[in-house]
Design a protein around this motif. Structure first.
Motif, mmCIF file in Angstrom:
data_model
loop_
_atom_site.group_PDB
_atom_site.id
_atom_site.type_symbol
_atom_site.label_atom_id
_atom_site.label_comp_id
_atom_site.label_asym_id
_atom_site.label_seq_id
_atom_site.Cartn_x
_atom_site.Cartn_y
_atom_site.Cartn_z
ATOM 1 N N UNK A 185 0.824 -1.214 0.000
ATOM 2 C CA UNK A 185 0.000 0.000 0.000
ATOM 3 C C UNK A 185 0.859 1.264 0.000
ATOM 4 N N UNK A 186 1.923 1.264 0.814
ATOM 5 C CA UNK A 186 2.809 2.442 0.862
ATOM 6 C C UNK A 186 3.467 2.690 -0.496
ATOM 7 N N UNK A 187 3.992 1.632 -1.119
ATOM 8 C CA UNK A 187 4.675 1.809 -2.402
ATOM 9 C C UNK A 187 3.699 2.212 -3.509
ATOM 10 N N UNK A 188 2.492 1.642 -3.495
ATOM 11 C CA UNK A 188 1.482 2.030 -4.489
ATOM 12 C C UNK A 188 1.068 3.481 -4.290
ATOM 13 N N UNK A 189 0.924 3.898 -3.022
ATOM 14 C CA UNK A 189 0.557 5.291 -2.742
ATOM 15 C C UNK A 189 1.663 6.260 -3.169
ATOM 16 N N UNK A 190 2.917 5.868 -2.944
ATOM 17 C CA UNK A 190 4.039 6.704 -3.393
ATOM 18 C C UNK A 190 3.995 6.887 -4.910
ATOM 19 N N UNK A 191 3.715 5.804 -5.607
ATOM 20 C CA UNK A 191 3.642 5.871 -7.075
ATOM 21 C C UNK A 191 2.535 6.819 -7.512
ATOM 22 N N UNK A 192 1.353 6.698 -6.916
ATOM 23 C CA UNK A 192 0.240 7.553 -7.318
ATOM 24 C C UNK A 192 0.490 9.015 -6.947
ATOM 25 N N UNK A 193 1.147 9.250 -5.804
ATOM 26 C CA UNK A 193 1.478 10.634 -5.431
ATOM 27 C C UNK A 193 2.435 11.252 -6.447
ATOM 28 N N UNK A 194 3.368 10.441 -6.928
ATOM 29 C CA UNK A 194 4.339 10.919 -7.917
ATOM 30 C C UNK A 194 3.657 11.280 -9.246
ATOM 31 N N UNK A 195 2.488 10.700 -9.487
ATOM 32 C CA UNK A 195 1.781 10.917 -10.754
ATOM 33 C C UNK A 195 0.682 11.973 -10.668
#
Length: 197
Positions: A185-195
């Motif tokens: 969840x943390x890594x997926x959220x980081x990815x979406x924040x970056x986008x």
């Protein structure tokens, strides 16, 4: 003809892969002999060579089975009717979970990939490229729809996420402070924040 299962019904190829995975993880690919694998699996060398042409084929299959699973799951996310940000988030979290679930396989592969022969290496790179291209297509779809920022090229975003995924085996511990789903969840959220636009 080699037996296809043992007394409890476990197929011989599965037993060989389980034994190889354990030994490769414990000793390293290059320090594991074919004899040790067949002894651990409780089969003959003839059985191994019936299902796998070489130790190289076993190494390839250790990784390929995980990649097949991940490709099937990515295809399911990508093909769903959900909004693109949900599909990408699901796929981004899933690749983390499936990598953690198969941490020995991932670790073995990244440590030992250079031992593969040229044809097997080419095949693996092609399979990985197909996976990354499907993942990238989700990012590009979101960018085209204005849901994701176009400030960073999609290729770089893919490399950013998979760099994190490929390093999981160097630091993740099942008994550590974060459960696999929390990491995902943390890594997926980081990815979406970056986008975010």
């Amino acid at each position: 003809m080699p037996r296809t299962t043992d007394g409890d019904g476990t197929p011989v190829p599965q037993r060989l892969l389980a034994a190889a995975t354990r030994l490769f993880a414990e000793q390293g690919y290059d320090r594991t002999s074919v004899q040790e694998i067949v002894e651990a699996a409780g089969v003959t060398k003839g059985a191994l060579y019936h299902y796998f042409g070489s130790k190289d084929d076993l190494l390839h299959e250790v990784y390929a089975r995980v990649l097949r699973l991940q490709q099937e799951r990515l295809d399911a996310f990508a093909d769903s009717d959900a909004p693109v940000e949900e599909r990408l988030r699901g796929a981004a979290a899933d690749v983390v979970v499936t990598t953690i679930d198969n941490l020995d396989d991932a670790s073995i592969f990244f440590r030992s990939m250079h031992h593969l022969g040229p044809e097997k290496l080419k095949q693996v790179r092609s399979e990985r490229r197909r996976y990354h291209e499907r993942f990238r297509a989700l990012i590009e779809e979101g960018q085209a729809k204005g849901v994701f920022s176009t400030a960073t090229p999609a290729d770089l975003v893919v490399d950013y996420h998979f760099g994190s995924v490929h390093h999981l085996s160097t630091w993740y511990r099942p008994d550590g402070p974060l459960a696999r789903q929390e990491v995902a969840d943390h890594l997926a959220d980081l990815l979406l924040r970056a986008l975010r636009p």
